[in-house]
Design an enzyme around this catalytic site. Structure first.
Site, PDB file in Angstrom:
ATOM      1  N   THR A  87       4.073  -1.028  -6.550  1.00  0.00           N
ATOM      2  CA  THR A  87       3.476  -1.821  -5.478  1.00  0.00           C
ATOM      3  C   THR A  87       2.282  -2.658  -5.980  1.00  0.00           C
ATOM      4  O   THR A  87       1.566  -2.228  -6.859  1.00  0.00           O
ATOM      5  CB  THR A  87       2.947  -0.839  -4.414  1.00  0.00           C
ATOM      6  OG1 THR A  87       4.020   0.006  -4.045  1.00  0.00           O
ATOM      7  CG2 THR A  87       2.399  -1.527  -3.215  1.00  0.00           C
ATOM      8  N   ASP A 106       5.879   3.884   1.469  1.00  0.00           N
ATOM      9  CA  ASP A 106       4.592   3.792   2.158  1.00  0.00           C
ATOM     10  C   ASP A 106       4.128   2.369   2.383  1.00  0.00           C
ATOM     11  O   ASP A 106       3.353   2.093   3.301  1.00  0.00           O
ATOM     12  CB  ASP A 106       3.511   4.518   1.350  1.00  0.00           C
ATOM     13  CG  ASP A 106       3.309   3.849  -0.007  1.00  0.00           C
ATOM     14  OD1 ASP A 106       4.261   3.842  -0.811  1.00  0.00           O
ATOM     15  OD2 ASP A 106       2.220   3.299  -0.251  1.00  0.00           O
ATOM     16  N   THR A 130      -1.122   2.625  -3.734  1.00  0.00           N
ATOM     17  CA  THR A 130       0.027   2.529  -4.631  1.00  0.00           C
ATOM     18  C   THR A 130       0.284   3.917  -5.197  1.00  0.00           C
ATOM     19  O   THR A 130      -0.596   4.770  -5.182  1.00  0.00           O
ATOM     20  CB  THR A 130      -0.250   1.505  -5.761  1.00  0.00           C
ATOM     21  OG1 THR A 130       0.791   1.585  -6.736  1.00  0.00           O
ATOM     22  CG2 THR A 130      -1.572   1.776  -6.461  1.00  0.00           C
ATOM     23  N   HIS A 134       3.242   7.320  -5.595  1.00  0.00           N
ATOM     24  CA  HIS A 134       4.455   7.943  -5.080  1.00  0.00           C
ATOM     25  C   HIS A 134       4.533   7.787  -3.564  1.00  0.00           C
ATOM     26  O   HIS A 134       3.811   8.443  -2.818  1.00  0.00           O
ATOM     27  CB  HIS A 134       4.517   9.418  -5.471  1.00  0.00           C
ATOM     28  CG  HIS A 134       5.795  10.069  -5.049  1.00  0.00           C
ATOM     29  ND1 HIS A 134       5.856  11.081  -4.130  1.00  0.00           N
ATOM     30  CD2 HIS A 134       7.085   9.803  -5.402  1.00  0.00           C
ATOM     31  CE1 HIS A 134       7.126  11.427  -3.934  1.00  0.00           C
ATOM     32  NE2 HIS A 134       7.888  10.674  -4.701  1.00  0.00           N
TER      33      HIS A 134
END
Lengths: 291, 291
Positions: free
Chosen positions: B150, B181, B201, B203
């Site tokens: 991300t 997310d 950013t 997992h």
């Protein structure tokens, strides 16, 4: 300790002709969740069973009874969350599924993901052999009444584990692919054994802006009561983003609350052998359940 | 007060051959965001410009450079949020859009909704005349390197307004329709003029479980520093759900922090006339910007 289940059938301005059916529906759903708990089921099993009961009941805007989007389609959203591990599963904008809450649970238990949307959620349902139902079958006479909203359930089992689940057909005439607060972790629902479990209902975009479920539990973590935490958060949502809504909350120790800033919210709870329920502000009726 | 922009290019174990390109990329994006602020643009304009710069740069997993899902498709997620009003817009699992962050901004500004997913997000893009790009054009040679994640930006402008934006192609080989997310308010990002703006950013499923962006700001609201709030939250995420990640944060008064529990995170910030940047833990280099 005693296991508790609380359910809501949506916070909104409910017309009289739907009010009784809605209250009957939440009472039946709370009994359903309670039977699961009394049979030794987990909080997670109980919230799934309670939400399935409302998805199957055409009076509620979830599963059977869902509203249509701007393209005349039914797109459903649901989430389930396990307070032991913070594991959750959600589906958004999924079509032709009678019980999205059970699909959400399967996302949680059988994939490494948390949220599946649209076609992907349907491909997953197909891959696990979940039956589909025609759109016509999900839409009922109630669709035409501007009345119903998200449904949800929270529970604590005798081990002190909490869980929550929420399910909805969203808002009438919504844009294709629109997702509200319902399947969004921390907004429509949140469950954590360290604080409690919440399921929200009301104006979805407002609930998202203040991440209402997490906001309520933040107050609980600061030592406030469940009712005060809910009221403060709903009041904040009204002042900051001009949205109304409602929430049900349960704590790991078996406390619970049902609170709303809308005109009405149908809700019911089973705590020990008493069924509590209400619809209008400050209404809190009860019936002794048969043994 | 001084305007500040902070960006990240993803938290991960980054191989040497990508490291320099990634640091160069975040430095360029931070400069881009800073130019907007210096030209009188709002924090919202700055985070959009900074994220667009990284979406356009093939070294990052967002826009051009995104990874493929299990069906060999590119599905993109993005969110933007305005700390003044808590308004936000997000797109999830959208295809063939070069700059999802700008589509997310249009969802925020031109619809009554907050999140549009899948086909619905693409129909909306079409309705506003946003150009599409072929999938082939979004995928680059970098797709084959397990490296990127991300991207995101946070900013505060000279009026003390904060904003955030996050954008991603998700994780390689993800299931169709998987949403992490990134586009989820309170998890991948959150912005509130009363506390600050965050972009996360790492997992994705772990970030969702703890609603990381809101968790960090909850600590800030309790009076902790931005760096302590980020560190405590990342440590909690590691302990509770065994996930690693990173976050950038700015406060309305112009404080900022870039923190991570992964091996590396490329980040850069422009604060007054100094460009700060880093990649490895505790690395904090700086260059004086030309006037």
């Amino acid at each position: 300790m005693s296991a508790v289940v609380v359910v809501h059938g949506g916070a909104c301005a409910m017309p009289e002709d739907l009010a009784k059916a809605s209250v009957d529906g939440v009472k039946a759903a709370a009994r359903q969740g309670s039977s699961v708990l009394k049979g030794g089921g987990s909080a997670l099993d109980a919230v799934e069973a309670a939400v399935r009961a409302m998805e199957d009941n055409p009076v509620f805007n979830a599963g059977h009874g869902a509203v249509l989007n701007a393209d005349g389609e039914v797109e459903l959203d649901s989430i389930i969350m396990d307070g032991r591990t913070l594991a959750s599963g959600a589906v958004a904008a999924v079509k032709n599924i009678a019980n999205p809450v059970s699909l959400a649970r399967t996302v949680m238990e059988k994939t490494s993901h948390v949220i599946l949307t649209g076609r992907g959620a349907n491909l997953f349902a197909e891959s696990i052999g979940m039956a589909t139902v025609p759109t016509d079958e999900l839409v009922t006479e109630y669709e035409r009444k501007e009345a119903h909203d998200t449904v949800g359930a929270v529970a604590v089992d005798s081990d002190g584990n909490v869980a929550c689940a929420t399910s909805t057909g969203g808002i009438r005439n919504k844009m294709v692919g629109r997702v509200g607060d319902c399947p969004i972790i921390g907004s429509g629902a949140y469950a954590d054994n360290l604080s409690g479990a919440v399921s929200c209902t009301g104006h979805g975009e407002s609930i998202l802006k203040v991440t209402l479920a997490r906001l309520i539990l933040s107050h609980v973590e600061q030592g406030k009561s469940l009712a005060d935490s809910s009221q403060l958060s709903l009041q904040y949502m009204g002042e900051r983003v001009h949205g109304a809504g409602g929430a049900i909350v349960v704590s790991p120790s078996g406390q619970w609350a049902a609170t709303f800033s809308t005109e009405r919210m149908s809700w019911a709870a089973v705590d020990q052998d008493v069924l509590w329920y209400g619809l209008d502000p400050k209404e809190k009726l009860n019936e002794k359940l048969g043994q």
